[in-house]
Each structure stands twice: as C-alpha cells, then as structure tokens.
Design a protein around this motif. Structure first.
Motif, mmCIF file in Angstrom:
data_model
loop_
_atom_site.group_PDB
_atom_site.id
_atom_site.type_symbol
_atom_site.label_atom_id
_atom_site.label_comp_id
_atom_site.label_asym_id
_atom_site.label_seq_id
_atom_site.Cartn_x
_atom_site.Cartn_y
_atom_site.Cartn_z
ATOM 1 N N LYS A 24 0.191 11.407 2.239
ATOM 2 C CA LYS A 24 0.101 12.327 1.078
ATOM 3 C C LYS A 24 0.005 10.838 -0.375
ATOM 4 O O LYS A 24 -0.258 11.524 -1.073
ATOM 5 C CB LYS A 24 1.899 12.191 0.505
ATOM 6 C CG LYS A 24 2.382 9.884 1.164
ATOM 7 C CD LYS A 24 4.090 10.151 1.460
ATOM 8 C CE LYS A 24 5.038 9.095 1.582
ATOM 9 N NZ LYS A 24 6.253 9.349 1.955
ATOM 10 N N TYR A 25 -0.662 10.292 -0.179
ATOM 11 C CA TYR A 25 -1.627 9.126 -1.050
ATOM 12 C C TYR A 25 -3.316 10.061 -1.301
ATOM 13 O O TYR A 25 -3.585 10.220 -2.738
ATOM 14 C CB TYR A 25 -1.526 8.453 -1.186
ATOM 15 C CG TYR A 25 -0.378 8.033 -0.430
ATOM 16 C CD1 TYR A 25 0.607 7.713 -1.938
ATOM 17 C CD2 TYR A 25 -0.186 7.610 0.397
ATOM 18 C CE1 TYR A 25 2.061 7.772 -1.553
ATOM 19 C CE2 TYR A 25 1.295 7.241 0.892
ATOM 20 C CZ TYR A 25 2.176 7.205 -0.500
ATOM 21 O OH TYR A 25 3.513 5.918 0.609
ATOM 22 N N HIS A 74 -8.733 6.734 -6.772
ATOM 23 C CA HIS A 74 -8.336 7.170 -5.571
ATOM 24 C C HIS A 74 -8.354 6.538 -4.118
ATOM 25 O O HIS A 74 -8.718 5.596 -4.370
ATOM 26 C CB HIS A 74 -10.100 8.221 -4.469
ATOM 27 C CG HIS A 74 -9.601 9.452 -3.702
ATOM 28 N ND1 HIS A 74 -9.419 9.431 -2.889
ATOM 29 C CD2 HIS A 74 -9.666 10.505 -3.851
ATOM 30 C CE1 HIS A 74 -9.450 10.263 -1.683
ATOM 31 N NE2 HIS A 74 -9.127 11.531 -2.347
ATOM 32 N N ILE A 75 -7.774 6.496 -3.255
ATOM 33 C CA ILE A 75 -7.149 5.400 -2.156
ATOM 34 C C ILE A 75 -8.670 5.350 -1.489
ATOM 35 O O ILE A 75 -9.494 6.294 -1.650
ATOM 36 C CB ILE A 75 -6.755 5.752 -0.972
ATOM 37 C CG1 ILE A 75 -6.803 7.214 -0.589
ATOM 38 C CG2 ILE A 75 -4.946 6.125 -1.827
ATOM 39 C CD1 ILE A 75 -5.528 7.796 1.037
ATOM 40 N N GLU A 76 -9.264 4.225 -1.201
ATOM 41 C CA GLU A 76 -10.604 3.320 -0.749
ATOM 42 C C GLU A 76 -11.134 4.309 0.527
ATOM 43 O O GLU A 76 -12.030 4.954 0.796
ATOM 44 C CB GLU A 76 -10.554 2.420 -0.216
ATOM 45 C CG GLU A 76 -11.996 2.140 -0.007
ATOM 46 C CD GLU A 76 -12.158 0.528 0.902
ATOM 47 O OE1 GLU A 76 -12.653 0.464 1.682
ATOM 48 O OE2 GLU A 76 -10.340 -0.170 0.797
ATOM 49 N N GLN A 77 -9.512 5.163 0.780
ATOM 50 C CA GLN A 77 -10.117 5.221 2.841
ATOM 51 C C GLN A 77 -10.799 5.046 3.571
ATOM 52 O O GLN A 77 -11.821 5.191 4.421
ATOM 53 C CB GLN A 77 -10.154 6.967 2.805
ATOM 54 C CG GLN A 77 -9.415 7.568 1.911
ATOM 55 C CD GLN A 77 -10.557 9.112 1.546
ATOM 56 O OE1 GLN A 77 -10.954 9.409 0.526
ATOM 57 N NE2 GLN A 77 -9.473 10.043 2.408
ATOM 58 N N LEU A 109 -8.658 2.644 -5.049
ATOM 59 C CA LEU A 109 -6.845 1.969 -4.880
ATOM 60 C C LEU A 109 -6.849 1.352 -3.263
ATOM 61 O O LEU A 109 -6.983 2.288 -2.200
ATOM 62 C CB LEU A 109 -6.033 2.583 -4.884
ATOM 63 C CG LEU A 109 -4.181 2.015 -4.526
ATOM 64 C CD1 LEU A 109 -4.695 0.816 -6.378
ATOM 65 C CD2 LEU A 109 -3.150 2.621 -4.418
ATOM 66 N N ARG A 110 -6.165 0.142 -2.700
ATOM 67 C CA ARG A 110 -6.787 -0.468 -1.680
ATOM 68 C C ARG A 110 -5.738 0.024 -0.886
ATOM 69 O O ARG A 110 -4.681 0.873 -0.991
ATOM 70 C CB ARG A 110 -5.723 -1.909 -1.263
ATOM 71 C CG ARG A 110 -5.372 -2.644 0.138
ATOM 72 C CD ARG A 110 -5.611 -3.946 -0.367
ATOM 73 N NE ARG A 110 -4.156 -4.071 -1.377
ATOM 74 C CZ ARG A 110 -3.819 -5.428 -2.107
ATOM 75 N NH1 ARG A 110 -5.008 -6.213 -1.043
ATOM 76 N NH2 ARG A 110 -2.897 -5.986 -2.920
ATOM 77 N N ILE A 138 -6.251 3.125 6.415
ATOM 78 C CA ILE A 138 -6.426 4.583 7.341
ATOM 79 C C ILE A 138 -6.198 6.088 6.072
ATOM 80 O O ILE A 138 -5.427 5.370 5.081
ATOM 81 C CB ILE A 138 -4.680 3.765 8.206
ATOM 82 C CG1 ILE A 138 -5.112 3.129 9.416
ATOM 83 C CG2 ILE A 138 -4.468 6.187 8.618
ATOM 84 C CD1 ILE A 138 -4.256 3.351 9.945
ATOM 85 N N SER A 139 -6.826 6.585 6.077
ATOM 86 C CA SER A 139 -6.453 7.884 5.245
ATOM 87 C C SER A 139 -6.902 9.291 6.413
ATOM 88 O O SER A 139 -6.944 9.203 8.002
ATOM 89 C CB SER A 139 -7.955 8.359 4.235
ATOM 90 O OG SER A 139 -6.876 9.043 3.871
ATOM 91 N N HIS A 140 -6.396 10.317 5.766
ATOM 92 C CA HIS A 140 -7.060 12.101 7.040
ATOM 93 C C HIS A 140 -5.533 11.995 7.625
ATOM 94 O O HIS A 140 -5.563 11.739 8.808
ATOM 95 C CB HIS A 140 -7.462 12.099 7.198
ATOM 96 C CG HIS A 140 -8.358 13.207 5.937
ATOM 97 N ND1 HIS A 140 -9.505 13.286 6.300
ATOM 98 C CD2 HIS A 140 -8.734 12.761 4.468
ATOM 99 C CE1 HIS A 140 -9.883 13.641 5.421
ATOM 100 N NE2 HIS A 140 -9.596 13.392 4.133
#
Length: 409
Positions: free
Chosen positions: A91-92, A192-195, A374-375, A380-382
């Motif tokens: 959700k980020y 954006h989150i770093e991913q 952003l850390r 973890i992403s997706h």
C-alpha cells in the motif's frame, strides 16, 4: 519536526484507507481503468480539495490537483507518482508519492507561502502495466507518447484498452489531450519507497536518486536433443538444461564482476520428464544499469559466453529481445536542491541509483526529473509485507517542504 510527525500520521492513515480499495477481497489489487481506480481517484481528489487544490482528471485517467500561483502565466512544477498496484501488492509503492505532497500543500496553505509556479500533484493511473502489459501508460500520455498500436492492447479478459477507456468515461482517440508538453513544466519530482535494502543497510530514512537504470530483456531458446535418461551415454548427450545451467551461472558471474544487475527469473524445460534428457529450454534474461553503454558491454560478454557454451555442447541458440528502455539521469540541479533540503533536516545525504522503473522515466522526455527514495523494511515491495516507518515519512515531508521552498526561491 513534531509538526511533520503529526502530518506523517495523517499520511499513514490515508495510505491505510487508500489501501482498502481493491478489486480483490483477499489482497490489494488496483489496476488501470477499473472501478477501483475510479474510486481511488475520487478519494484522493477529496483530500486534494480539502488541502485547497483545484482538481481534475485528464483524458488518460490521471488525477490532478493544483495549488495555484498568484503569478500571471506562471509555469508549473509537478510532483507525483502512481495510484495503481500490482496484484497482491503493497500500500506504499506509488501511493506515498501522491499522498505525501498533498499533505505538504495542506501545510503550505496554512502559511500562505507564495509560489512563483503552479504546484501540480499528479496521481498516475497506470505505472505498473499490470492490466494491459505495457508500463507507464499514464505518464507517457502526458508526454504525447500514446501510440495508435495501443488500441490493440487487451487485458486478461480480452477487453481492449479503448473499451476500458470507454467504460471509464474516456475516449482512446482523445487521450492526446492529456499531452502537457506545450506547457513546458519546470520539472518533476517523485517520492517513492526504495523497493530495495540499501537505505536500510545504511541506516538512513531517505536518499537522493542519481539515475533510473535502463533495462533490456530477452528470451533465450536453447535447443538440443531429448533422449532416454538411462540409455544415452553422458558424452553423447545434447542436454539443453545442462547448457542452460552453465549460461545462468555465466550471467551471475558477469553481473557480479562488472557491477550490473542481471537476472534469469523464468525458465521452461521440455519435455520436462523425470527420466528424459532435456531437449529444449527457454529462459528469460533481464539486465540493468544506470549506464546504458556499460550495460550493453557486459551484455555482449554474456552473449559471447552463451555462444561459446552452445558451440562446445553442439546446441542451437536463439536470442529474442523483448524489451529495451534507456537509463534516465536525474537532473543535477534538482538533486542538489534535494540534498540541501535533506541536510537541513539533519539527515546525512546519500545518493543511490534506482534499479526499478518509475514514472520519472517518462517525464524525463519533457522536463528535468528528480527522485527521493524512502527506506522500506527489508527492501520488500510488490508484496503485502511492504512496510515503512511513520518517522521516516516525517523526514520525507520535511525534506519535501524544504525542497519546495528552495525551488520557489
């Protein structure tokens, strides 16, 4: 920083609320031109209006909010990201870059800070490319890059892109009206989150992106000869899978040696029987770098090794490129402003490339771009486990606020 902490809590609450809008009851899944996309646009537009912004939806389904400048004929500066998700996503990813700047606008309205430019916030309808298989549809519409061939794109249910636009209240033939190149934006900034795990390993909340890596993707077909696992001697085999394993290790070795990222993420084996020698394989190759020339030089070495392995094993090799995107360098001046703003927040400045693609890649076709990462927890992403800290969001908000002030001055 306390004022940003309370604002960060608001951002997190809104991200939680937005994260409930999904076309699946079991996980977050919000795709382009769906009813859930429309619902998300309406919700974020409400928050934009509450912050004192003028809102509209463009001809490609992107959501806009504007904090108007009092300067006649003012140019525009754009901040944004995407509102779509991958299936079973977090959700980020994307949403943070839309919701956070809306909160900053709310703060700017309270201080009556004068802007020499219109501050536009955009929530792109499609970045992930999940529904129609072609990424950055929303941001590419802004740049006029909307090929007629996209009229043939269909989703997994066979619904065409023109039909999906029509059901959304839009028209494929009118998408060109979303083109904003004539307005010559001053620039584009994306939070954006770093991913990835780099910022977490550096114990830093935010970082400045230097470049977005360019990627090339291929399907590799290796053809040998299937045979009986018990009767064909080892020295007489034309084993496609054994050759493929050598090739995969060559990819890993070259990438590690030469400082690029390269991945074999998909493999097919035929006949795929427990007692049958592999007759043919197909595997994918994804290779990325922030330097296209360096990436292509490493790719050439990988392909040379592939050919040598195939020749030594007397196998046939066929290579098909399926995707190519050039690297995008972030604007040095905007990077400098971001670094100054982050430093003013008492945070050491840290630069890093982005290995993932972003809307900034499309926006770079018409204006200078910059990104702030952003850390995120464990990189973890997706994935539903995607997680960020409220205190990191507070830092990002403070840095965004300072950046806008520097741009205005």
């Amino acid at each position: 920083m306390s004022e940003y902490q309370s604002l960060a809590q608001l951002v997190m609450a809104r991200l939680d609320e937005l994260g409930q809008i999904s076309q699946s009851p079991d996980y977050l899944d919000r795709r382009y031109l769906t009813a859930e996309h429309q619902q998300a646009n309406r919700l974020v537009a409400t928050w934009m209006s509450e912050a004192g912004m003028i809102t509209w939806q463009d001809a490609a389904g992107n959501l806009w909010g504007r904090l108007e400048s009092s300067v006649p004929d003012a140019p525009r500066f754009i901040i944004g990201s995407h509102l779509d998700t991958v299936p079973n996503g977090g959700k980020y990813d994307g949403m943070l870059g839309v919701i956070a700047p809306v909160a900053i606008v709310q703060m700017l309205q309270g201080t009556q800070f004068p802007l020499p430019f219109h501050l536009d916030i955009v929530g792109f309808g499609d970045e992930e490319g999940t529904r129609f298989g072609s990424t950055l549809l929303g941001s590419r519409a802004l740049t006029g890059q909307w090929p007629d061939a996209w009229s043939k794109l269909k989703d997994e249910n066979g619904l065409s892109l023109p039909d999906a636009l029509r059901s959304f209240g839009l028209d494929f033939d009118n998408v060109k009206q979303a083109d904003i190149t004539a307005s010559r934006p001053l620039g584009y900034l994306e939070l954006h989150i770093e991913q990835g795990p780099v910022l977490e390993n550096a114990n830093l909340p935010v970082g400045v992106v230097t470049a977005i890596s360019g990627a090339r993707r291929f399907n590799i077909d290796v053809t040998g000869m299937a045979g009986h696992a018990g009767t064909v001697p080892m020295n007489m085999r034309l084993d496609a899978l054994a050759a493929t394993s050598e090739m995969i290790l060559a990819v890993e070795s070259q990438a590690r040696t030469h400082g690029v990222v390269a991945t074999v993420g998909k493999i097919e084996n035929r006949p795929n029987g427990v007692n049958v020698i592999s007759g043919s394989t197909r595997f994918s190759l994804d290779i990325r770098s922030e330097d296209d020339n360096h990436r292509d030089a490493v790719l050439e070495q990988i392909m040379q090794q592939f050919n040598q392995i195939a020749a030594r094993r007397k196998l046939t090799l066929h290579v098909e490129q399926t995707h190519s995107a050039g690297a995008v360098q972030c604007d040095h001046r905007l990077q400098s402003i971001l670094k100054t703003a982050i430093g003013e927040c008492g945070i050491p400045t840290f630069s890093l490339p982005s290995g993932a693609g972003h809307d900034a890649m499309a926006m770079a076709l018409m204006c200078p771009v910059a990104m702030m990462f952003l850390r995120c927890d464990k990189g973890i992403s997706h994935h539903p486990a995607e997680s960020i800290l409220t205190e990191d969001v507070a830092v990002a908000l403070a840095a965004l606020h300072a950046t806008i002030k520097h741009l205005a001055n």
